[in-house]
Design a protein around this motif. Structure first.
Motif, short mmCIF file in Angstrom:
data_model
loop_
_atom_site.label_atom_id
_atom_site.label_comp_id
_atom_site.label_asym_id
_atom_site.label_seq_id
_atom_site.Cartn_x
_atom_site.Cartn_y
_atom_site.Cartn_z
N LEU B 24 0.82 -1.21 0.00
CA LEU B 24 0.00 0.00 0.00
C LEU B 24 0.85 1.26 0.00
N ASP B 25 1.98 1.20 0.71
CA ASP B 25 2.79 2.41 0.83
C ASP B 25 3.71 2.63 -0.37
N GLY B 27 2.73 1.38 -3.61
CA GLY B 27 2.03 1.12 -4.87
C GLY B 27 0.98 2.13 -5.26
N TRP B 28 0.94 3.30 -4.66
CA TRP B 28 -0.16 4.22 -4.95
C TRP B 28 0.14 5.14 -6.12
N ALA B 29 1.40 5.33 -6.46
CA ALA B 29 1.73 6.34 -7.49
C ALA B 29 1.50 5.78 -8.89
N ASP B 30 1.51 6.66 -9.86
CA ASP B 30 1.31 6.28 -11.26
C ASP B 30 2.59 5.66 -11.80
N PRO B 31 2.56 4.36 -12.17
CA PRO B 31 3.79 3.72 -12.64
C PRO B 31 4.29 4.27 -13.96
N LYS B 33 4.91 7.47 -14.36
CA LYS B 33 5.67 8.69 -14.08
C LYS B 33 7.14 8.39 -13.83
N LEU B 34 7.96 9.39 -14.13
CA LEU B 34 9.40 9.14 -14.08
C LEU B 34 10.05 9.46 -12.74
N TYR B 35 9.31 10.15 -11.85
CA TYR B 35 9.93 10.47 -10.56
C TYR B 35 9.95 9.23 -9.66
N ARG B 36 10.58 9.34 -8.50
CA ARG B 36 10.89 8.12 -7.73
C ARG B 36 9.67 7.33 -7.30
N GLU B 37 8.57 8.03 -6.90
CA GLU B 37 7.38 7.30 -6.49
C GLU B 37 6.83 6.47 -7.65
N ARG B 39 8.62 5.39 -10.24
CA ARG B 39 9.56 4.30 -10.56
C ARG B 39 9.39 3.13 -9.60
#
Lengths: 451, 451
Positions: B24-25, B27-31, B33-37, B39
């Motif tokens: 959960l912590d 896997g929330w970001a958009d895969p 996107k190029l920033y660390r979250e 990635r």
């Protein structure tokens, strides 16, 4: 570490995390079954639907959970267009809608429908009067976002809803960006939203269709990840409880960025409506900057942001929103603050940004070869063929001083971003954009020096 | 408390619960996107895709996550039909497919396509020879489940895949019920599955389309609930690790039910193939029993099961699977054991079942009014108009002894289940089913006493 891309996906809200874990053991069974595991799941689902309906301002029976915001839009648009097929095959959307709405419109066109894409003002807002004029007797559906996802500009939903009501046309509102902040006012007919925008899990959407609205459903099945649904609704209630106070705080922080970025960084255009806007979003574009390099450098400094520049898109075209607004797209940065964003992070962003932009500009400026400029009376031709954004604008800026006032520069370019960014540069620099002319290769963008 | 409805939805596997919480912590970001979250999310998604592909037996690039098994079927069927539109507009399905496949076939028909629905044997299996004969030059797609969801019968997928390959027709396999147990053999072209069947979260499906198969995609967006995807894949790996041993254990338990239910309960038909079947599913039907009452009483005793009886469906029609098999539908019970089902619960089920069935039969038998039977030479007419399953069969059974051998009973009924259950009763009782005749109201089902 500062995550400033909440408009893409907000970090999971702690309440969502708790609700998800708590409902995993109750929420796995089929709520349509009559045995106890099914009944328990049904109770959870009913409670989630009631709470979501209360937050939206609709009846529980009008609200369905979907597997994403995009899916809610697809199902909503297709269901309403099909339901009103006999009335007509005309659809209205604004030209700055989310891609899910625009793709649904393209599908409809491919299927024989007619689509009106309404232009927007330079602020990103549609004019409600123009919207009203676009309504026709055969209009099956009108779509309008509550607020724009790239620049934060709020749309005149209530006025457009009133015009639609008067014309007997249903209005579907994509409320993805605004539902965290409050209900959508006005007499809309359908509404869509996405839980990932308010700190719920990804992969949960809402579709609301008002009772009495004609709607053809192709699929009876509701989205089945009940723990995710429960978490999405818990998170919506939690952010709503904080929304009023957080709106004031984030608006002050984005206002700080709006005001200070142009002071700190030369050649910047802040875009979007300065007043009628979402609290957490601020977007600006930097002349002579490559958006991808800028994002990369900001990521190295610990800031996660998005960009609508052509170099950050798979298709190498600038964002359709910036294009519709007619504003600069090169070096574009969208800062969208999540709930709870720290003031210190915003301050550090403002500290870091000028150096980052200067660094990218320096790198770009240094390796550029001298342009193939040829003096022809009082006009110059700059050959930027094969060069990508922001190079054509940089080349233009370098030579504009070489022609006399009244003289012209022709920039030859085959980069799609130039069509947007050269006029935007003229606007920012007080030069005259004359127009474009066909050229042997690419297009010649003609600029007249007036100052 | 025993949950015996794993074929609808398996309880969440503990590994899925852990994987969900753990991701959960991250896997929330958009895969995308190029920033660390972004990635980090991309790394999680890629790992999940690789693990799922390994379990399915395909390349990672061939596998997409969807928001449900139903969605996987809809997208798969529509994508392949559209991709092969120029080859033809003919679709083959078995008549015992899951409703998601049959609904996709109905959509295709509504859209101008032609559908062949292949009949099945009394065991529930299609004949691969008959399947091969149904293939035509204009067949765009063939569909076949790996195993049936209501009776557990395995289908001859490898043989049908070979026939399809020879004819150049792609085969889509709905592997929802079998993927927990192992890969699907044979040269299939596409495969769908649903995580809720193997203890993953509800609302995650898989769609696999082999490289080189023509496929038209209308939506680029993959299902975005990454923690749910991670949990689904973790659960699939966990059940696969136990599958070989658990298959032996559950097969012994269902075999026990298959053998003992007919010994313990009079007038029962166990349906489905006795050998070529899934380990955990066993289905039987009880004459003179109302399925809804039976489920209710079993729920009171702590057993959660499903039924294909007409009285348990919204439409008051018997299950399309039982109908296609031509077996009894009244008093139908599907027991589908989850991984880890306790032997003691199965034994208690066998202890409780005879009394529960007897109780339901007693209640149904007692209040039935004397039938309006009228002697006409050596034939009787039973008026069961307006009476629902299982009453028409009960009335028939009561009077069959009143006509001489060679005489007939006409049962007047307007209940859809009678069309299936009266012939099935004749088969079980060794009486002759003559056929149906139109009647003033409803239908007359004619039965000849032969013993």
């Amino acid at each position: 570490m500062a995550y400033f891309d909440a408009a893409s996906a907000a970090p999971l809200h702690p309440v969502a995390h708790q609700a998800l874990s708590a409902s995993l053991d109750e929420g796995w069974a089929d709520p349509g079954k009559l045995y106890r595991e099914g009944r328990r799941a049904r109770i959870l689902l009913d409670a989630a639907r009631e709470a979501a309906a209360e937050a939206v301002g609709c009846r529980p029976g009008e609200l369905t959970f979907t597997s994403s915001g995009t899916r809610a839009v697809q199902t909503g648009v297709a269901g309403m267009l099909t339901g009103r097929r006999r009335i007509g095959r005309h659809l209205i959307v604004s030209s700055v809608e989310h891609s899910s709405v625009l793709r649904s419109a393209e599908s409809f066109e491919a299927d024989g429908g007619t689509v009106t894409r309404l232009p927007v003002l330079r602020s990103g807002a549609v004019e409600s009067g123009a919207y009203a004029e676009a309504l026709r007797p055969d209009t099956a559906l009108a779509c309008l976002q509550s607020a724009n996802h790239e620049v934060g500009t709020e749309q005149p939903v209530a006025a457009v809803a009133e015009a639609c009501r008067a014309a007997g046309v249903p209005l579907l509102v994509d409320a993805a960006q605004s539902l965290a902040w409050g209900r959508v006012d006005g007499g809309w007919s359908a509404l869509t939203a996405s839980a990932r925008k308010w700190g719920g899990p990804s992969g949960v959407g809402l579709l609301v269709v008002r009772k009495g609205v004609r709607f053809a459903v192709r699929e009876a099945e509701e989205f089945g990840n009940l723990p995710a649904v429960v978490a999405a609704v818990a998170s919506l209630r939690a952010v709503r409880a904080e929304a009023a106070a957080e709106a004031v705080r984030l608006r002050e922080l984005t206002e700080r960025i709006r005001l200070r970025v142009p002071q700190l960084v030369p050649d910047v255009e802040v875009v979007g409506d300065p007043l009628r806007r979402l609290p957490g979003i601020v977007t600006f574009s930097c002349l002579y900057v490559d958006g991808e390099a800028l994002l990369h450098e900001l990521d190295r400094e610990g800031f996660s942001v998005s960009s609508g520049s052509s170099c950050t898109s798979d298709t190498l075209t600038p964002s359709h929103v910036l294009r519709a607004m007619g504003v600069l797209s090169e070096g574009n940065v969208r800062v969208s603050l999540p709930f709870g964003a720290a003031e210190a992070d915003v301050e550090r962003f403002l500290d870091v940004l000028p150096g980052v932009v200067a660094g990218v500009r320096e790198k770009l400026g240094a390796p550029v070869a001298a342009p193939a400029a040829e003096v022809r009376a009082d006009s110059l031709v700059v050959d930027a063929l094969g060069r990508r954004c922001p190079i054509p604008v940089i080349e233009l800026a370098k030579v504009i001083g070489d022609v006399p006032v009244g003289g012209t520069v022709r920039v030859l370019s085959d980069d799609e971003a130039a069509r947007l960014d050269i006029p935007a540069w003229c606007e920012m620099r007080g030069q005259e954009y004359v127009g474009e002319e066909p050229a042997d290769h690419g297009v010649a963008y003609v600029v007249r020096r007036v100052s």
